[in-house]
Design an enzyme around this catalytic site. Sequence first.
Site, PDB file in Angstrom:
ATOM      1  N   GLY A   1       0.814  -1.218   0.000  1.00 54.83           N
ATOM      2  CA  GLY A   1       0.000   0.000   0.000  1.00 54.83           C
ATOM      3  C   GLY A   1       0.843   1.262   0.000  1.00 54.83           C
TER       4      GLY A   1
ATOM      5  NE  ARG B   1       9.453 -19.497   4.804  1.00 52.68           N
ATOM      6  CZ  ARG B   1       9.264 -18.195   4.776  1.00 52.68           C
ATOM      7  NH1 ARG B   1       8.056 -17.724   4.510  1.00 52.68           N
ATOM      8  NH2 ARG B   1      10.241 -17.366   5.004  1.00 52.68           N
TER       9      ARG B   1
ATOM     10  CD  GLU C   1       0.296 -12.268   3.961  1.00 52.52           C
ATOM     11  OE1 GLU C   1       1.129 -11.462   4.434  1.00 52.52           O
ATOM     12  OE2 GLU C   1      -0.138 -13.252   4.604  1.00 52.52           O
TER      13      GLU C   1
HETATM   14  C1  LIG Z   1       7.012 -12.240  11.522  1.00 51.94           C
HETATM   15  C2  LIG Z   1       7.021 -12.186  10.024  1.00 51.94           C
HETATM   16  C3  LIG Z   1       8.229 -12.173   9.331  1.00 51.94           C
HETATM   17  C4  LIG Z   1       8.250 -12.113   7.932  1.00 51.94           C
HETATM   18  N1  LIG Z   1       9.457 -12.107   7.298  1.00 51.94           N
HETATM   19  C5  LIG Z   1       9.482 -12.014   5.940  1.00 51.94           C
HETATM   20  C6  LIG Z   1      10.724 -11.963   5.240  1.00 51.94           C
HETATM   21  O1  LIG Z   1      11.804 -12.015   5.832  1.00 51.94           O
HETATM   22  N2  LIG Z   1      10.699 -11.856   3.900  1.00 51.94           N
HETATM   23  C7  LIG Z   1       9.526 -11.797   3.198  1.00 51.94           C
HETATM   24  O2  LIG Z   1       9.564 -11.676   1.982  1.00 51.94           O
HETATM   25  N3  LIG Z   1       8.340 -11.831   3.845  1.00 51.94           N
HETATM   26  C8  LIG Z   1       8.283 -11.947   5.188  1.00 51.94           C
HETATM   27  N4  LIG Z   1       7.064 -11.993   5.831  1.00 51.94           N
HETATM   28  C9  LIG Z   1       5.829 -11.808   5.070  1.00 51.94           C
HETATM   29  C10 LIG Z   1       5.625 -10.335   4.758  1.00 51.94           C
HETATM   30  O3  LIG Z   1       6.055  -9.552   5.835  1.00 51.94           O
HETATM   31  C11 LIG Z   1       4.164  -9.970   4.479  1.00 51.94           C
HETATM   32  O4  LIG Z   1       3.598 -10.883   3.625  1.00 51.94           O
HETATM   33  C12 LIG Z   1       4.088  -8.605   3.832  1.00 51.94           C
HETATM   34  O5  LIG Z   1       4.799  -7.668   4.586  1.00 51.94           O
HETATM   35  C13 LIG Z   1       2.666  -8.159   3.649  1.00 51.94           C
HETATM   36  O6  LIG Z   1       2.662  -6.837   3.177  1.00 51.94           O
HETATM   37  P1  LIG Z   1       1.325  -6.127   2.728  1.00 51.94           P
HETATM   38  O7  LIG Z   1       1.700  -4.780   2.277  1.00 51.94           O
HETATM   39  O8  LIG Z   1       0.624  -6.995   1.753  1.00 51.94           O
HETATM   40  O9  LIG Z   1       0.398  -6.079   4.016  1.00 51.94           O
HETATM   41  P2  LIG Z   1       0.640  -5.575   5.521  1.00 51.94           P
HETATM   42  O10 LIG Z   1       2.016  -5.149   5.783  1.00 51.94           O
HETATM   43  O11 LIG Z   1       0.029  -6.622   6.384  1.00 51.94           O
HETATM   44  O12 LIG Z   1      -0.210  -4.268   5.629  1.00 51.94           O
HETATM   45  C14 LIG Z   1      -1.593  -4.260   5.699  1.00 51.94           C
HETATM   46  C15 LIG Z   1      -2.058  -2.853   5.838  1.00 51.94           C
HETATM   47  O13 LIG Z   1      -3.454  -2.803   5.644  1.00 51.94           O
HETATM   48  C16 LIG Z   1      -4.067  -2.098   6.685  1.00 51.94           C
HETATM   49  N5  LIG Z   1      -5.404  -2.665   6.833  1.00 51.94           N
HETATM   50  C17 LIG Z   1      -5.748  -3.988   6.902  1.00 51.94           C
HETATM   51  N6  LIG Z   1      -7.073  -4.103   6.991  1.00 51.94           N
HETATM   52  C18 LIG Z   1      -7.577  -2.867   6.965  1.00 51.94           C
HETATM   53  C19 LIG Z   1      -8.890  -2.338   7.033  1.00 51.94           C
HETATM   54  N7  LIG Z   1      -9.949  -3.124   7.109  1.00 51.94           N
HETATM   55  N8  LIG Z   1      -9.033  -1.003   7.021  1.00 51.94           N
HETATM   56  C20 LIG Z   1      -7.948  -0.167   6.946  1.00 51.94           C
HETATM   57  N9  LIG Z   1      -6.701  -0.619   6.861  1.00 51.94           N
HETATM   58  C21 LIG Z   1      -6.520  -1.954   6.874  1.00 51.94           C
HETATM   59  C22 LIG Z   1      -3.161  -2.216   7.854  1.00 51.94           C
HETATM   60  O14 LIG Z   1      -3.337  -1.137   8.729  1.00 51.94           O
HETATM   61  C23 LIG Z   1      -1.806  -2.191   7.179  1.00 51.94           C
HETATM   62  O15 LIG Z   1      -1.431  -0.856   6.963  1.00 51.94           O
HETATM   63  C24 LIG Z   1       7.041 -12.063   7.226  1.00 51.94           C
HETATM   64  C25 LIG Z   1       5.843 -12.087   7.919  1.00 51.94           C
HETATM   65  C26 LIG Z   1       5.817 -12.183   9.296  1.00 51.94           C
HETATM   66  C27 LIG Z   1       4.517 -12.333   9.995  1.00 51.94           C
END
Ligand SMILES: Cc1cc2nc3c(=O)[nH]c(=O)nc-3n(C[C@H](O)[C@H](O)[C@H](O)COP(=O)(O)OP(=O)(O)OC[C@H]3O[C@@H](n4cnc5c(N)ncnc54)[C@H](O)[C@@H]3O)c2cc1C
Lengths: 636, 256
Positions: free
Chosen positions: A46, A331, A425
């Site tokens: 985002g 994994r 994700e």
């Molecule tokens: C502990 C951990 C370690 C990891 N390590 C790695 C790694 O080393 N390498 C790798 O590639 N991946 C890793 N991952 C996976 C990776 O971090 C995530 O898949 C990725 O960061 C997801 O990013 P995103 O932008 O899709 O969502 P997110 O970072 O989950 O962001 C979601 C956003 O949406 C907002 N949101 C959600 N629902 C709503 C709603 N209803 N209304 C308003 N806002 C909302 C939240 O506030 C947030 O801002 C790891 C995951 C975890 C849990």
Amino acid sequence: MIKLDAKIPSGPIQDKWTNHKFNMKLVNPANKRKYDIIVVGTGLAGASAAASLGELGYNVKVFTFHDSARRAHSIAAQGGINAAKNYRNDGDSVYRLFYDTVKGGDFRAREANVYRLAEVSDNIIDQCVAQGVPFAREYGGLLDNRSFGGALVSRTFYAKGQTGQQLLLGAYSAMNRQVANGTVKLYARREMLDLVVVDGVAKGIVCRNLLTGEIEKYSGHAVILATGGYSNVFFLSTNAMNCNTTAIWRAHKRGAAFANPCYTQIHPTCLPVHGEGQSKLPLMSESLRNDGRIWVSKNKNDMRAPNDIPEEERDYYLERKYPTYGNLSPRDISSRAAKEAFDDRRGVQGKEAVYLDFRDAIKRLGENVIRERYGNLFEMYGTITGENPYKTPMLIYPAPHYTMGGLWVDYNLMSTIPGLFIAGEANFSDHGANRLGASALMQGLADGYFVLPYTIGNYLAGDKPTLVKTDHEEFNKIKKGIEDQTSKLLSIKGKRTVDDIHKELGRYMWNKVGMARNEKGLKEVIGEIKELRNEFWKNVNVVGNSNDVNQCLERAGRLADYLELGELLAVDSLHRNESCGGHFRVEYQTEEGEALRNDDEFTYVAAWEFKEVGKWELNKEPLEFENVHLATRSYK
Amino acid sequence: MAEKKLNLTLKIWRQAGPNFVGNFAEYKLAVSPDSSILEMLDDLNNDLENKNLEPVAFESDCREGICGTCGLVINGQPHGPIPKIATCQLHMRHFNDGDTIWIEPFRAKAFPIIKDLMVDRSAFDRIQETGGFISVNTGSVPDGNAIPISKDIASEAMDSATCIGCGACVAACKNASAMLFVSAKVSQFALLPQGQPERYQRVQAMVKKMDELGFGSCSNTYACEAECPKGISVKNIARMNRDYFMAKVKTENVES
Ligand SMILES: Cc1cc2nc3c(=O)[nH]c(=O)nc-3n(C[C@H](O)[C@H](O)[C@H](O)COP(=O)(O)OP(=O)(O)OC[C@H]3O[C@@H](n4cnc5c(N)ncnc54)[C@H](O)[C@@H]3O)c2cc1C
Ligand code: SF4
Ligand code: FES
């Protein structure tokens, strides 16, 4: 029936994205500011999308339920981010990253999307370096790399054990720059509770202001959801406490197909559960498997302390079963192997736990080298458990971590609702049935920096969507619906707390829809989830009121959606009569206990269309493998 | 793992909203030593909800010490008695049976209380928006290895960049100064070659915003460094002061 058109460009795989970019329609620079784009979520996907779209001159509105954009769950990613730079000269290439990802995903991902991901991976690293992301460096001043599971090349870039934090702060800073420029407006502490669709096209969202309780309406020419994954359907997972499925689930109920919900990833190296009060399961980065060796005792019910178990009685089961990849096996395979050891009553002192041991690495490299590589992870382990991992092996066990499934999108990342785009994700697009380590960060940033800025423009220039005002009857109807749901939740005044019901859902999911699934268990669990959902709507107790900060109400709304999604997860698992990647059906395995795919019947994306609560229609997008030939994965 | 529970008395700050008067409420509770302090609050809230009472509002997300969302003053110390951890990483095994624990929100003029233990730290974002970035657009950037950066400089920049934006430094400071937080960002970019073009503009803009938002000035007592969960060093403050001074010398239209 939904018509699933993946819109994969024609031509050789190497040229698809280049040709597609050339063929896309462009928005006149002077007109960009006339377009309002809604971005929900400020994680990697985002924040990078908002920043890039703002730079192009669009009028961007960004929403997050967090108090600050920097808190998104991406911040917690530890290990690293992949790119096909081949800085090591160890044989890496865009094609190899593509190949590894398709194979790692157990041949259930769309080739064209994966190729594009590998192709833009190099630009991501360049972009982040330019933003001032302090990646680890070598003595010569160039970027350092490490290895991750599922690959034989060293292509993972990292910033200590805090790669997600640094990448997110990079995207956050780029977005902040646009906030200062006035192209991006940030709406923090807003939870999106519904999607507004007018004449079949996404036109806006409805949010709850988490401070005042007010239900607010926002309109846009296009809507992007980058709201993360749904692992918290298991209650205990490595995800942050507030991660939820609400945004994508409500969009699903408005018509967006949900693809492959059963592809969930159980991460092999998490901390074991300490007791009933446990609220989440911290992850120990997979990078630890570069130097740590995983083992259990060869004897059943062995209650000895680890250092009392002699070498010849230790079973380094990953090295034994998968000599080529060993402790770096993917994994899904590593997690299942840990479960086998536990089921064989060889878990550490009878518990759901196995050892991750650094004794040999410390002997070989010295404690200082290990400290330099993993110091902060060892410290984290120490603070949580009170143990010293330099002296005694760590205890680890698999836990829900990542969801490969998500809303269905075409090559342009558009869902089955025109005007609704899904990134990070939250979509299903690139990882098939299993994601390789360090690929989620790559995908989130690829979607936000390099894909959406093009495909959104193409949609706006091609479809010429109009803006619907927020006083339109559809906005009002949806707002009223949310207010009614809130009143309903507050009026039940039952006997069970929200967390109590969520924990029960989590137990069902973990036991029957977790690492090993079977037909009988899945059929049972569908009934159990339906029953629990009924109980929730009759017997939950949501304390407080609607016009104030009410965290109990926030949790209740999220759980209501998990109680519906959990069922779909089980339904999808039950329908997929094969084992692939993170989806393991015990009926479908080889003699050696490996996942057995059924390519003749299941080489497709299962895209579920919502009919009513508890009822879905299955749509299939056939997958074609023209470049990487369907083969049985082998990591032996 | 230990079965024995700790019996504790909790004194928790309750305040219905920004314009209400708050006070400490007392709760008794038995908790597993393996639980974290936030898991203890989860337990307490579950009990309160069972009694139809409003749960204590507090914030957290990652529960791994990295998102910066949690932040409580425990027995008078931001993030509690153990150095270099965030509130969510504080485990109950560090307390004894029979202890009384005082739990309050971070207090500072620039961080108004929202409810109970929840405060508004959005002032931090406002500071970042004024200069906490390097002005590059997506695309058009050189290869990642085009500019070599020495390992030492890169890791020093990383040490500064590790700040989680929790605000404990502000809560720890008797002047409620945000110098440690701001200097961490300023230093990260001042150390790296990529940050040089905007170096002096950045420091001026961020300091100016910090002052506007009601954070106090720094009187070098270093309480911030002592309570910072990430061990951000006060060296960053010295570096920022130097740059701020240089900025005045270098820029023609001096703003002070
Ligand atoms: C502990 C951990 C370690 C990891 N390590 C790695 C790694 O080393 N390498 C790798 O590639 N991946 C890793 N991952 C996976 C990776 O971090 C995530 O898949 C990725 O960061 C997801 O990013 P995103 O932008 O899709 O969502 P997110 O970072 O989950 O962001 C979601 C956003 O949406 C907002 N949101 C959600 N629902 C709503 C709603 N209803 N209304 C308003 N806002 C909302 C939240 O506030 C947030 O801002 C790891 C995951 C975890 C849990
Ligand atoms: S400098 Fe330390 S205490 Fe201050 S906000 Fe950053 S991490 Fe928190
Ligand atoms: S909850 Fe994320 S730092 Fe404590």
